[in-house]
Design a protein around this motif. Sequence first.
Motif, mmCIF file in Angstrom:
data_model
loop_
_atom_site.group_PDB
_atom_site.id
_atom_site.type_symbol
_atom_site.label_atom_id
_atom_site.label_comp_id
_atom_site.label_asym_id
_atom_site.label_seq_id
_atom_site.Cartn_x
_atom_site.Cartn_y
_atom_site.Cartn_z
ATOM 1 N N PRO A 26 0.801 -1.238 0.000
ATOM 2 C CA PRO A 26 0.000 0.000 0.000
ATOM 3 C C PRO A 26 0.823 1.272 0.000
ATOM 4 C CG PRO A 26 -0.102 -1.105 2.145
ATOM 5 C CD PRO A 26 0.545 -2.060 1.196
ATOM 6 N N GLU A 27 2.060 1.203 0.520
ATOM 7 C CA GLU A 27 2.891 2.407 0.522
ATOM 8 C C GLU A 27 3.230 2.848 -0.901
ATOM 9 O OE1 GLU A 27 5.532 -1.123 0.400
ATOM 10 O OE2 GLU A 27 3.791 -0.558 1.617
ATOM 11 N N THR A 28 3.279 1.899 -1.845
ATOM 12 C CA THR A 28 3.521 2.263 -3.240
ATOM 13 C C THR A 28 2.328 3.015 -3.810
ATOM 14 O OG1 THR A 28 4.917 0.303 -3.498
ATOM 15 C CG2 THR A 28 4.150 1.372 -5.509
ATOM 16 N N LEU A 29 1.129 2.559 -3.490
ATOM 17 C CA LEU A 29 -0.068 3.274 -3.922
ATOM 18 C C LEU A 29 -0.132 4.664 -3.300
ATOM 19 C CD1 LEU A 29 -2.815 0.518 -4.088
ATOM 20 C CD2 LEU A 29 -2.465 2.330 -5.768
ATOM 21 N N ALA A 30 0.254 4.770 -2.036
ATOM 22 C CA ALA A 30 0.271 6.082 -1.387
ATOM 23 C C ALA A 30 1.246 7.016 -2.093
ATOM 24 C CB ALA A 30 0.632 5.933 0.081
ATOM 25 N N GLU A 31 2.405 6.496 -2.460
ATOM 26 C CA GLU A 31 3.378 7.330 -3.154
ATOM 27 C C GLU A 31 2.857 7.743 -4.517
ATOM 28 O OE1 GLU A 31 8.121 7.403 -4.332
ATOM 29 O OE2 GLU A 31 7.230 5.578 -3.508
ATOM 30 N N ALA A 32 2.199 6.811 -5.214
ATOM 31 C CA ALA A 32 1.643 7.134 -6.522
ATOM 32 C C ALA A 32 0.560 8.206 -6.411
ATOM 33 C CB ALA A 32 1.084 5.870 -7.170
ATOM 34 N N ALA A 33 -0.281 8.108 -5.389
ATOM 35 C CA ALA A 33 -1.331 9.109 -5.197
ATOM 36 C C ALA A 33 -0.728 10.477 -4.897
ATOM 37 C CB ALA A 33 -2.266 8.678 -4.068
ATOM 38 N N ALA A 34 0.307 10.511 -4.069
ATOM 39 C CA ALA A 34 0.918 11.781 -3.682
ATOM 40 C C ALA A 34 1.659 12.446 -4.839
ATOM 41 C CB ALA A 34 1.875 11.556 -2.505
ATOM 42 N N MET A 35 1.969 11.698 -5.901
ATOM 43 C CA MET A 35 2.630 12.269 -7.074
ATOM 44 C C MET A 35 1.704 13.155 -7.889
ATOM 45 S SD MET A 35 4.697 8.853 -8.292
ATOM 46 C CE MET A 35 4.987 9.463 -9.954
ATOM 47 N N SER A 36 0.399 12.974 -7.744
ATOM 48 C CA SER A 36 -0.563 13.702 -8.567
ATOM 49 C C SER A 36 -0.697 15.153 -8.108
ATOM 50 C CB SER A 36 -1.942 13.036 -8.493
ATOM 51 O OG SER A 36 -1.909 11.726 -9.021
ATOM 52 N N SER A 37 -0.962 16.032 -9.071
ATOM 53 C CA SER A 37 -1.383 17.385 -8.711
ATOM 54 C C SER A 37 -2.803 17.296 -8.185
ATOM 55 C CB SER A 37 -1.327 18.312 -9.935
ATOM 56 O OG SER A 37 -0.005 18.438 -10.397
ATOM 57 N N PRO A 38 -3.073 17.811 -7.001
ATOM 58 C CA PRO A 38 -4.380 17.594 -6.402
ATOM 59 C C PRO A 38 -5.504 18.243 -7.206
ATOM 60 C CG PRO A 38 -3.137 19.208 -5.130
ATOM 61 C CD PRO A 38 -2.189 18.620 -6.135
ATOM 62 N N ALA A 39 -6.600 17.496 -7.370
ATOM 63 C CA ALA A 39 -7.791 18.019 -8.047
ATOM 64 C C ALA A 39 -8.972 18.104 -7.097
ATOM 65 C CB ALA A 39 -8.143 17.128 -9.242
ATOM 66 N N TRP A 40 -9.021 17.214 -6.109
ATOM 67 C CA TRP A 40 -10.073 17.168 -5.099
ATOM 68 C C TRP A 40 -11.464 17.208 -5.724
ATOM 69 C CZ3 TRP A 40 -6.836 21.641 -2.922
ATOM 70 C CH2 TRP A 40 -5.648 21.131 -2.355
ATOM 71 N N PRO A 41 -11.771 16.217 -6.586
ATOM 72 C CA PRO A 41 -13.077 16.224 -7.265
ATOM 73 C C PRO A 41 -14.223 15.922 -6.307
ATOM 74 C CG PRO A 41 -11.897 14.189 -7.718
ATOM 75 C CD PRO A 41 -10.938 15.082 -6.984
ATOM 76 N N ASP A 42 -15.397 16.413 -6.652
ATOM 77 C CA ASP A 42 -16.581 16.199 -5.829
ATOM 78 C C ASP A 42 -17.100 14.777 -5.979
ATOM 79 O OD1 ASP A 42 -17.564 18.995 -4.679
ATOM 80 O OD2 ASP A 42 -16.798 19.354 -6.694
ATOM 81 N N ILE A 43 -17.638 14.237 -4.899
ATOM 82 C CA ILE A 43 -18.270 12.929 -4.873
ATOM 83 C C ILE A 43 -19.634 13.083 -4.204
ATOM 84 C CG2 ILE A 43 -16.128 11.598 -4.913
ATOM 85 C CD1 ILE A 43 -16.272 11.353 -1.885
ATOM 86 N N PRO A 44 -20.555 12.119 -4.418
ATOM 87 C CA PRO A 44 -21.896 12.277 -3.842
ATOM 88 C C PRO A 44 -21.910 12.328 -2.321
ATOM 89 C CG PRO A 44 -21.907 10.614 -5.577
ATOM 90 C CD PRO A 44 -20.471 10.952 -5.311
ATOM 91 N N ALA A 45 -21.061 11.532 -1.688
ATOM 92 C CA ALA A 45 -21.033 11.469 -0.221
ATOM 93 C C ALA A 45 -19.706 10.889 0.213
ATOM 94 C CB ALA A 45 -22.172 10.613 0.314
ATOM 95 N N ALA A 46 -19.317 11.210 1.433
ATOM 96 C CA ALA A 46 -18.090 10.647 1.989
ATOM 97 C C ALA A 46 -18.235 9.146 2.181
ATOM 98 C CB ALA A 46 -17.773 11.306 3.326
ATOM 99 N N ALA A 47 -17.136 8.422 2.017
ATOM 100 C CA ALA A 47 -17.081 7.009 2.382
ATOM 101 C C ALA A 47 -16.566 6.926 3.810
ATOM 102 C CB ALA A 47 -16.169 6.242 1.421
ATOM 103 N N GLY A 48 -17.365 6.344 4.689
ATOM 104 C CA GLY A 48 -17.125 6.501 6.111
ATOM 105 C C GLY A 48 -15.942 5.760 6.692
#
Length: 294
Positions: A154-176
């Motif tokens: 999972p740390e590889t996925l975390a690193e891959a996610a952190a490489m992105s320029s943040p977009a913070w797209p809207d979603i219908p509701a939070a996943a709890g």
Amino acid sequence: MVAAVPRPGDAGPLPVVVVTIHNALEALDACLASLERTLPAGAKVLLADDASPDPRINPMARGWCYRSALDARYVRRELNMGYPANCNAAFAETGEADVVLLDSDTVVTPGWLQQLARCAAGDPRIATATPWSNNADTCSFPRLGEPNPAPGHPETLAEAAAMSSPAWPDIPAAAGFCMYVRRAALRQLGGFDAATFGIGGGEQDDFSLRAAAMGWRNVLCDTAYVVHQGGASFGALDLPPDGDNLGRLLARWPGYHEQVARFLLDDPLRPHRARLQENLEALQRSGPQRDLFG
């Protein structure tokens, strides 16, 4: 490889992490170990135990708080309150800070909390933020809207996610399973509707929809990743253990079923998942080959 952590100036104070507990000793142990690995010393953590009948939970949680380098404390409810009321009590116990509700069947990754704080700091209209996960309904990766296997690295996925320029797209509701909640939104909206949703299921969707109705945003924090094993939380329109809660949710928000279905069909997060996949492939080309979901 270690996920990039935002600079201290990128966000304000870190939120309080509230781990909601009801039994699940082994999952809780893994969750707490991941908090110890990934949070900076002194980060605030509240373990909110909803009267777990397993007698091993209390000494294990108290012992972890005593040994931890984090500012951690444990609270055990005298009687089982149900998930919404347990969260509401935790909201009251965390003062005026923003909070992150974290299910005990999660494993967090390097930089996760800083990335969520950075996301919330990026737009004062954000009421809730949810990270990517293997099992997070609309925020699931690689396949949308369904449980994916927990990744082996999972740390590889975390690193891959952190490489992105943040977009913070809207979603219908939070996943709890991992839900950042802004204190200002709590002050305006109140907490979860424990009277309607009882032991749990649907309260996070309802909170998100109330927030959206008041002009707040519910977003994907597309620069963070958290593993969710599943089985202890409730997803959008799939609301055990109280089966009546789906009817209660849709009675209050009759268009929500169609909203979620349309979101899944249109899949506005497709380009964001594609970017995450591209980042993963770049990391795998530059380092040892790993069976990520093996």
